[in-house]
Motif scaffolding. Structure first.
Motif, PDB file in Angstrom:
ATOM      1  N   LYS A 121     -38.272 -15.731 -19.089  1.00 53.36           N
ATOM      2  CA  LYS A 121     -37.453 -14.581 -19.485  1.00 53.36           C
ATOM      3  C   LYS A 121     -35.982 -14.935 -19.712  1.00 53.36           C
ATOM      4  O   LYS A 121     -35.282 -14.235 -20.422  1.00 53.36           O
ATOM      5  N   ASP A 122     -35.505 -16.006 -19.103  1.00 53.58           N
ATOM      6  CA  ASP A 122     -34.087 -16.366 -19.239  1.00 53.58           C
ATOM      7  C   ASP A 122     -33.806 -17.242 -20.467  1.00 53.58           C
ATOM      8  O   ASP A 122     -32.719 -17.792 -20.606  1.00 53.58           O
ATOM      9  N   GLY A 123     -34.777 -17.376 -21.366  1.00 59.55           N
ATOM     10  CA  GLY A 123     -34.568 -18.121 -22.602  1.00 59.55           C
ATOM     11  C   GLY A 123     -34.893 -19.599 -22.500  1.00 59.55           C
ATOM     12  O   GLY A 123     -34.781 -20.328 -23.484  1.00 59.55           O
ATOM     13  N   ILE A 124     -35.294 -20.048 -21.344  1.00 55.53           N
ATOM     14  CA  ILE A 124     -35.662 -21.449 -21.166  1.00 55.53           C
ATOM     15  C   ILE A 124     -37.147 -21.594 -21.463  1.00 55.53           C
ATOM     16  O   ILE A 124     -37.945 -20.714 -21.152  1.00 55.53           O
ATOM     17  N   PHE A 125     -37.500 -22.708 -22.089  1.00 58.19           N
ATOM     18  CA  PHE A 125     -38.912 -22.948 -22.375  1.00 58.19           C
ATOM     19  C   PHE A 125     -39.251 -24.396 -22.081  1.00 58.19           C
ATOM     20  O   PHE A 125     -38.378 -25.253 -21.976  1.00 58.19           O
ATOM     21  N   THR A 126     -40.516 -24.652 -21.948  1.00 51.68           N
ATOM     22  CA  THR A 126     -41.014 -26.022 -21.854  1.00 51.68           C
ATOM     23  C   THR A 126     -41.921 -26.235 -23.049  1.00 51.68           C
ATOM     24  O   THR A 126     -42.462 -25.294 -23.627  1.00 51.68           O
TER      25      THR A 126
END
Length: 178
Positions: free
Chosen positions: A56-61
């Motif tokens: 949700k905070d815009g971080i992805f893997t």
């Protein structure tokens, strides 16, 4: 490795990464210039990457889904394809081995089918566009597998804030690539 050595290495990695991004940006500026002057249509090749998880905070893997292709591909005015890898170093020389086997295989394949294939090289503040055959057979052409700017002088290209890889300083593109 000591903490201080590790910190130095991390710092150098960040500097190298930033310089690499600057170099690619200067090449993309040349691509826009060539587009605007109707000399070529060349784009950065997207990395084969897939997002595997979003938060949700815009971080992805994510993960890479294939071996990297050469960095830039497109078409020159007149219809000939162009494909090249971009490599930059802050050291005083660059080794042939900075290209992966997959990148070398792709450049070879494109060249055999008639494309202009090469390696756009930055060594500190000097820039070069080396034909794939010269890079591939570096040992035969230059007598070594690690080159300095002086070795690549014949392939030096103009720099105007953009790495003008189609504009050699000492000859013209057609002389080099026919």
């Amino acid at each position: 490795m000591t903490d201080q050595q590790q910190a130095r290495q991390q710092w150098q990695n960040r500097v190298n990464n930033a310089q690499g991004h600057f170099f690619e940006g200067a090449i993309m500026a040349a691509c826009r210039f060539y587009h605007d002057h109707e000399r070529a249509e060349i784009d950065k090749t997207p990395e084969p990457f897939r997002v595997t998880k979003k938060s949700k905070d815009g971080i992805f893997t994510g993960r890479f889904t294939a071996l990297a292709a050469p960095d830039f591909q497109g078409t020159l005015a007149g219809g000939r394809s162009i494909v090249f890898e971009a490599k930059y170093t802050t050291k005083d020389s660059i080794r042939r081995s900075v290209l992966t086997d997959a990148q070398m295989s792709a450049l070879e394949s494109h060249m055999r089918r008639g494309a202009v294939a090469g390696v756009c090289v930055g060594i500190n503040d000097q820039f070069f566009f080396v034909p794939w055959l010269k890079w591939r057979d570096m040992k035969e052409h230059f007598g070594k597998v690690s080159l300095r700017a002086v070795d690549l002088a014949a392939y030096r290209v103009c720099f105007s804030g953009a790495v003008l890889f189609l504009d050699y300083m000492h000859t013209d593109f057609e002389t080099v690539f026919g």
